[in-house]
Design a protein around this motif. Sequence first.
Motif, PDB file in Angstrom:
ATOM      1  N   ILE A  75      -6.627 -13.971   9.855  1.00  0.00           N
ATOM      2  CA  ILE A  75      -5.713 -13.296   8.937  1.00  0.00           C
ATOM      3  C   ILE A  75      -6.303 -13.260   7.534  1.00  0.00           C
ATOM      4  CG2 ILE A  75      -3.479 -13.510   7.766  1.00  0.00           C
ATOM      5  CD1 ILE A  75      -2.328 -14.408  10.491  1.00  0.00           C
ATOM      6  N   VAL A  76      -6.834 -14.390   7.069  1.00  0.00           N
ATOM      7  CA  VAL A  76      -7.455 -14.435   5.735  1.00  0.00           C
ATOM      8  C   VAL A  76      -8.644 -13.482   5.681  1.00  0.00           C
ATOM      9  CG1 VAL A  76      -8.763 -15.906   4.153  1.00  0.00           C
ATOM     10  CG2 VAL A  76      -6.647 -16.744   5.166  1.00  0.00           C
ATOM     11  N   LEU A  77      -9.482 -13.508   6.703  1.00  0.00           N
ATOM     12  CA  LEU A  77     -10.640 -12.626   6.744  1.00  0.00           C
ATOM     13  C   LEU A  77     -10.220 -11.154   6.753  1.00  0.00           C
ATOM     14  CD1 LEU A  77     -13.729 -12.634   6.878  1.00  0.00           C
ATOM     15  CD2 LEU A  77     -13.528 -12.657   9.355  1.00  0.00           C
ATOM     16  N   SER A  78      -9.154 -10.833   7.471  1.00  0.00           N
ATOM     17  CA  SER A  78      -8.658  -9.462   7.510  1.00  0.00           C
ATOM     18  C   SER A  78      -8.144  -9.019   6.148  1.00  0.00           C
ATOM     19  CB  SER A  78      -7.544  -9.329   8.552  1.00  0.00           C
ATOM     20  OG  SER A  78      -8.037  -9.560   9.839  1.00  0.00           O
ATOM     21  N   ILE A  79      -7.426  -9.884   5.461  1.00  0.00           N
ATOM     22  CA  ILE A  79      -6.899  -9.542   4.137  1.00  0.00           C
ATOM     23  C   ILE A  79      -8.042  -9.319   3.150  1.00  0.00           C
ATOM     24  CG2 ILE A  79      -5.594 -10.448   2.164  1.00  0.00           C
ATOM     25  CD1 ILE A  79      -3.709 -11.763   4.263  1.00  0.00           C
ATOM     26  N   VAL A  80      -9.027 -10.201   3.162  1.00  0.00           N
ATOM     27  CA  VAL A  80     -10.183 -10.035   2.278  1.00  0.00           C
ATOM     28  C   VAL A  80     -10.905  -8.726   2.607  1.00  0.00           C
ATOM     29  CG1 VAL A  80     -12.453 -10.973   1.690  1.00  0.00           C
ATOM     30  CG2 VAL A  80     -10.473 -12.486   1.817  1.00  0.00           C
ATOM     31  N   SER A  81     -11.061  -8.435   3.875  1.00  0.00           N
ATOM     32  CA  SER A  81     -11.724  -7.195   4.277  1.00  0.00           C
ATOM     33  C   SER A  81     -10.971  -5.973   3.771  1.00  0.00           C
ATOM     34  CB  SER A  81     -11.841  -7.120   5.803  1.00  0.00           C
ATOM     35  OG  SER A  81     -12.611  -8.176   6.289  1.00  0.00           O
ATOM     36  N   LEU A  82      -9.644  -6.004   3.860  1.00  0.00           N
ATOM     37  CA  LEU A  82      -8.857  -4.874   3.373  1.00  0.00           C
ATOM     38  C   LEU A  82      -8.942  -4.747   1.854  1.00  0.00           C
ATOM     39  CD1 LEU A  82      -5.718  -5.189   5.675  1.00  0.00           C
ATOM     40  CD2 LEU A  82      -7.539  -3.470   5.793  1.00  0.00           C
ATOM     41  N   LEU A  83      -9.049  -5.872   1.147  1.00  0.00           N
ATOM     42  CA  LEU A  83      -9.152  -5.829  -0.305  1.00  0.00           C
ATOM     43  C   LEU A  83     -10.480  -5.238  -0.779  1.00  0.00           C
ATOM     44  CD1 LEU A  83      -7.538  -9.249  -1.293  1.00  0.00           C
ATOM     45  CD2 LEU A  83      -6.570  -6.964  -1.600  1.00  0.00           C
TER      46      LEU A  83
END
Length: 99
Positions: free
Chosen positions: A41-49
């Motif tokens: 989830i953290v990796l996905s959020i960073v990727s989207l940012l």
Amino acid sequence: MLNGGCNGMSIIFAELYGQKNYEKLRKESFLSLSAGGSFTIVLSIVSLLVLYPVMGLIHTPPEAEPYVVAYIIHNKTLLSVNGQVLTANCVCIFRVQQL
């Protein structure tokens, strides 16, 4: 990738299952799922940012951006990655039970 990660978990799960230490097996399963899920989830959020800055760096045409964003969001982030983590954990648990 899933199989490689699963082998390490399978060893831990198999040892605990063989020892009939079901309480610790339950805890290790929960830890594996929660840590893996949280990380993705953290990796996905960073990727989207960083998605739009990266598209700017690689000179993505503005007319293609909505398609790129839709593809990344629907196919490559939260649902698919967390689904892979969940699948890997379930496969390991079921593999251990078959031993």
